[in-house]
Design an enzyme around this catalytic site. Structure first.
Site, short mmCIF file in Angstrom:
data_model
loop_
_atom_site.label_atom_id
_atom_site.label_comp_id
_atom_site.label_asym_id
_atom_site.label_seq_id
_atom_site.Cartn_x
_atom_site.Cartn_y
_atom_site.Cartn_z
N GLU A 11 45.70 45.78 38.09
CA GLU A 11 45.25 44.86 37.05
C GLU A 11 46.36 43.93 36.57
O GLU A 11 46.80 43.98 35.42
CB GLU A 11 44.67 45.65 35.87
CG GLU A 11 43.41 46.42 36.22
CD GLU A 11 42.82 47.18 35.04
OE1 GLU A 11 41.61 47.48 35.08
OE2 GLU A 11 43.57 47.46 34.08
N GLU A 18 36.95 49.93 40.16
CA GLU A 18 36.78 50.90 39.08
C GLU A 18 35.41 50.67 38.46
O GLU A 18 35.16 49.63 37.86
CB GLU A 18 37.87 50.74 38.00
CG GLU A 18 39.27 51.07 38.48
CD GLU A 18 40.31 50.98 37.36
OE1 GLU A 18 39.90 50.94 36.18
OE2 GLU A 18 41.51 50.93 37.67
#
Length: 669
Positions: free
Chosen positions: A142, A311
């Protein structure tokens, strides 16, 4: 189409690993993602790598017929490294050091951290280069999360000066491009260029735009370092990175040469709470389907190939304001929804609820004691139901650009003018008509699209105007939204009236604009004599039509009453509509429906709220994100592959159809 899971074996005793892996295989899991925050476990002290534990778990995964996706561990450099090389740490704008204690505390422009990154990534890549059980890698984790794209350390200041020197040959050229005469901000030398620092008033918008470009470029270069190292070790691995919901500080399009697939992290009940505006009870149980699919369509379109959800929310999560439990079946619904929009894998985060650290209140597919949690059966069922599919074919493109987001974010000119929300206003109407959408950069090839929607092209150049004009002249149908053609590429107001270089294409210009607070309840009316009125919000432009035909005018007797709000202009074999207001739902639906009809795009009547359909490879998913059951009628040769005509709350069905309008949907009586 595959289901996967994120696993952190370093959090659990070794004697637990085989039980976990066996249960993953029993659930139909195919991919296991690991090692993204494991640097300290992999290298307890400099040069003393310990791969034994990771070797063991990779072997177990292979023994049970699954495949491993490994992550480079660079998102969380360990304490010993920070103590040895403290210069790797980021600084906030006010000079505050971002210290070790959570994650993402490193600077992308730190030469020291690039050295350390190369060392650890090379060691991992070489270790598993010949291991057939490892099929791909996720770089870092991320990028930019927690506001870490933009750093204000000395390394970044030096790198920004170098970046500016490459962009502008002379300091005079820089002054001209940025427009530094205002407030006596001229530079005498490139050495005077600095990062944005605390100042008494606003920062210079041109400087801020270039700083945003530089910061994004820094992330791209850092990712390229990792991707090159991984491919050097094994060029058969896929390389990906997990991006985030409506994340604007990193320009994802610039990763196109360095990643084999794009992935992103999907948390529907959390993301809907970040989106702004009022959140419904159904959205707190299942999310907003249009917000979810916007991300799916964006990340699918960046590389024009299937993407991964790296995710996927498995249950309640720890970070949004309210940690609501998803509805029964929501975790299965999300997997199908992603698949319908082009996902080739959905990886649930995580396998087990963690016993320690900052994410203890984040659910897994299994509870902390190893028993099945609420998402486990959903994931298992999705693994049984999903099947292999070709790519998504979309007849419509929605134009999106990170630089427009940066520019409008610095000068929104209204507290509720949000670039992403404006895009959602138009995108949601496309999805309400059941149309698949590619979300692409404005400079992309548009030839294959029957219709193009550009909610705003705030920064506009002559080359962009030529590009869009060629599209319309060849028969394309184009819908433009407000605040288009306002600024040049350097975030300076253009000398010609808005929409600047697009004025000839639009056949009109903007005489005035205003931003409207919520106490106004403005409306526009059609000029076709039907007396239909539509609400709009936030932004209004008064248009002066030239070659164009007025479509909408402001209603009421206020100062804008009777002025033109939208126009349509025929150009070559196509046409363009320019809408100078931020449309509310009814107006957006009518504008989009008319566009699709002119373009010959097959569509549905507007779907009920919370109900969406999506088409991929001859299959149409009917997805119910609401708490009311729905009824579906099939027409023609359509037939059911999964489910049937009665779809319950937070459930879905799949039809084999030739077209999206081979079915109709209604809320069940």
């Amino acid at each position: 189409m595959s289901i996967g899971v994120c696993y952190f074996p370093e959090h659990w005793p070794r004697e637990q690993w085989e039980t976990d892996v066996r249960q993953m295989a029993d659930a139909g899991i195919e991919y296991v993602r690991m090692a993204e925050f494991s640097w300290r476990v992999l290298e307890p002290e400099r040069g003393a790598f310990d791969f034994e534990w990771l070797d063991e778990i990779v072997e177990l995964i292979g023994e049970y017929g699954m495949q491993a996706v490994l992550c480079t561990p660079t998102a969380a450099p360990p304490r010993w490294l920070v103590e040895e090389r403290p210069e790797i740490r980021q600084r906030d704008r006010d000079g505050t050091v971002r210290d070790v204690g959570s994650r993402r505390h490193y600077c992308f422009n730190s030469a020291a951290y690039r050295e350390e990154t190369e060392r650890v990534v090379r060691a991992m890549a070489e270790r598993y280069a010949d291991d057939p059980r490892v099929v791909g890698w996720q770089t870092d984790n991320e990028y930019g999360c927690h506001g870490t794209t933009r750093c204000y350390c000395d390394d970044c200041a030096d790198a920004f000066r170098d970046w500016v020197r490459e962009e502008y040959e002379t300091v005079d050229e820089l002054n001209e491009a940025w427009g530094t005469t205002f407030w006596s901000q001229q530079y005498d030398d490139f050495e005077q260029v600095d990062l944005p620092r605390p100042t008494p008033a606003q920062d210079h918008p041109a400087m801020l735009l270039d700083f945003a470009r530089f910061s994004s470029d820094s992330v791209v270069k850092y990712n390229r370092l990792q991707a090159d190292l991984l491919r050097e070790a094994n060029d058969e691995w896929f390389v990906t990175h997990n991006f985030m919901n409506l994340f604007e500080s990193v320009d994802t399009y610039d990763f196109d040469e360095d990643l084999d697939l794009i992935s992103w992290d999907s948390y529907p009940t959390g993301h809907v709470q970040q989106a702004g505006g009022e959140t419904t009870t159904d959205e707190l149980r299942a999310g907003n389907p249009d917000l979810l699919s916007f991300n799916h369509d964006l990340y699918r379109s960046v590389l024009d190939r299937p993407f991964w959800v790296m995710e996927q929310q498995p249950g309640d999560v720890n970070w949004p304001p309210h940690s609501t439990q998803p509805a029964e079946g929501a975790m299965r619904l999300w997997a199908h929804h992603a698949t319908a929009h082009g996902a080739d894998a959905v990886v649930y985060f995580r396998w087990r609820r963690c016993l320690e650290g900052q994410e203890q209140y984040h659910a897994g597919l299994r509870k902390q004691d190893g028993s099945a949690d609420r998402g486990y059966d959903d994931a298992t069922r999705a693994a049984e139901e999903l099947f292999d599919l070709d790519h998504v074919d979309a007849p419509v493109a929605l134009l999106h650009d990170y630089e427009n987001a940066w520019a409008l974010g610095e000068q929104p000119h209204a507290p509720d003018f949000d670039y992403w929300q404006l895009l959602q206003s138009f995108y949601a109407s496309l999805r309400a008509h059941g149309v698949q959408v590619d979300i692409v950069h404005p400079e992309s090839d548009l030839e294959s699209y029957d219709a193009v929607v550009a909610p705003t092209l705030h920064l506009a150049t002559e080359s962009l105007a030529d590009h869009l004009t060629a599209y319309v002249e060849s028969g394309g149908e184009l819908l433009l939204g407000p605040r288009t053609g306002v600024k040049d590429a350097h975030n300076k107001l253009r000398p010609d009236l808005q929409p600047g270089p697009l004025s000839e294409l639009v056949g009109a210009s903007v005489d005035q604009h205003e931003s409207l607070p919520t106490q106004f309840e403005p409306t526009v009316a059609g000029t076709d004599g039907t007396n239909a009125e539509y609400a709009f919000r936030t932004w209004a432009e008064w248009l002066e039509a030239d070659a164009a035909e007025p479509l909408l005018e402001y209603a009421g007797d206020d100062i804008e009453g009777g002025r033109t709000a939208a126009v349509r202009n025929a150009v070559g074999e196509g046409s363009v509509v320019y809408c100078g207001v931020w449309p509310e739902t009814d107006l957006a639906n009518d504008l989009v429906g008319s566009l699709l009809d002119r373009a010959g795009v097959r569509r549905m009547d507007v779907l009920p709220d919370g109900v969406r359909v999506a088409r991929r490879d001859g299959h149409t998913w009917v997805l119910n994100f609401g708490s009311d059951p729905i009824a579906v009628t099939l027409e023609g040769d359509a037939s059911w592959r999964l489910g049937g005509p009665e779809i319950g709350p937070f459930d879905l069905a799949i039809a084999e159809t030739n077209a999206v309008d081979d079915l109709s949907v209604r809320i069940r009586d």
